[in-house]
Design an enzyme around this catalytic site. Structure first.
Site, short mmCIF file in Angstrom:
data_model
loop_
_atom_site.label_atom_id
_atom_site.label_comp_id
_atom_site.label_asym_id
_atom_site.label_seq_id
_atom_site.Cartn_x
_atom_site.Cartn_y
_atom_site.Cartn_z
N CYS A 110 1.87 -2.20 5.34
CA CYS A 110 1.49 -0.93 4.70
C CYS A 110 2.32 0.26 5.20
O CYS A 110 3.44 0.47 4.74
CB CYS A 110 0.01 -0.71 4.88
N HIS A 145 -3.59 -5.95 4.50
CA HIS A 145 -4.28 -5.99 5.78
C HIS A 145 -5.20 -7.21 5.77
O HIS A 145 -5.07 -8.09 4.93
CB HIS A 145 -5.13 -4.72 5.97
N1 GLN Z 1 -0.83 6.24 4.73
C1 GLN Z 1 -0.19 5.23 3.88
C2 GLN Z 1 -0.84 5.20 2.47
O1 GLN Z 1 -1.90 5.75 2.29
C3 GLN Z 1 -0.32 3.86 4.53
C4 GLN Z 1 -1.77 3.36 4.57
C5 GLN Z 1 -1.89 2.09 5.39
O2 GLN Z 1 -1.11 1.83 6.30
N2 GLN Z 1 -2.96 1.28 5.08
O3 GLN Z 1 -0.29 4.59 1.57
#
Ligand code: GLN
Length: 264
Positions: A95, A207
């Site tokens: 992510c 995740h």
């Molecule tokens: N802040 C980034 C987004 O909102 C990554 C989010 C994350 O790592 N789950 O896309």
């Protein structure tokens, strides 16, 4: 055998539980009598520390933390990180991490965050009024040689399961997608692709954590890290993954993908 596992900015990029990927790699190595040293690759890590790692894990973060990380991950550190990926050091980046490995990330508010340019992709957050990409995701791994390696070991096409929670949308340039979305958003909820794959680096929005949900990916990362370090073929004997198999079957049924139970 011994592995040095580099963990990217664990404090700043640990918002979504991706430390589970570190734990999964550590335990699956230890269960095979491979010792593991976990090295924090953060603001306090000396440059030579980066050179020592055999495998890298990067987790997810909120926009603000990503901006802080990129203020530090500049210059010699950034060049070293790029050199590691180009030298086939395996890694799994989730992510917020792949967003920073790309060309840039445009957060929901604030300035564009220039990335490392390791992956030919860009990410853009459409703003807080846009639907956030949250939920279970399943995708068939299509990137090679990873997909071929996994199919040979498993005896069927590998399907990965995870959980998404991102606002940013990622758009690929000249880089392989990691996989084809079966259910969920994937990179942007539009083009049907999930993640990216380059050299031996796995980039994903999944995740979960990803690796306990898909232990075959953890073993692939460990085998590739050991092969690269010891310059010999490494073929692990299987571990007892019955709990993961049961959990995967439960998720396939829940996601109306029960026909994939042989991929559990
Ligand atoms: N802040 C980034 C987004 O909102 C990554 C989010 C994350 O790592 N789950 O896309």
């Amino acid at each position: 055998m011994h592995l040095k596992l580099g963990w990217l900015y664990p404090t700043l990029m640990g918002t979504y539980g991706d430390r589970g990927n570190v734990i999964c790699l550590e335990k699956r190595a230890q269960w095979r009598d491979i010792t593991v040293e976990i090295i924090k690759l953060d603001q306090d890590a000396a440059l030579e520390t980066w050179s020592e790692v055999d495998l890298i894990v990067g987790g997810g973060a909120q926009d603000r933390q990503q901006e802080i990380v990129m203020r530090d991950l500049q210059g010699a550190k950034a060049e070293k990180f790029k050199a590691l990926i180009e030298a086939d050091v395996p890694g799994v980046f989730t992510c917020g991490s792949p967003q920073l490995l790309g060309k840039y990330y445009e957060p929901a508010v604030g300035q564009r965050i220039d990335g490392l340019g390791i992956l030919d992709l860009v990410s853009k957050h459409p703003g807080f009024e846009a639907q956030r990409c949250i939920g279970n995701v399943a995708f068939e791994i299509t990137a090679n040689p990873l997909a071929e390696n996994l199919a040979k070991k498993l005896g069927y096409k590998a399907v990965a399961l995870g959980f998404e929670n991102h606002g940013g949308r990622t758009y690929l340039g000249d880089v392989q997608p990691l996989g084809k979305v079966l259910t969920g958003y994937g990179n942007n909820g539009e083009d049907g692709w999930e993640g990216a794959f380059y050299k031996q680096a796995i980039a994903t929005y999944a995740h979960g954590p990803l690796l306990p949900k898909n232990p075959f990916i953890a073993d692939w990362l460990l085998e590739k890290a050991l092969e690269r370090k010891y310059q010999e073929e490494i073929i692990f004997s299987p571990l007892d993954d019955q709990l993961a198999v049961q959990a995967r079957k439960t998720m396939f049924n829940r996601l109306n993908l029960s026909e994939l139970n042989n991929s559990a």
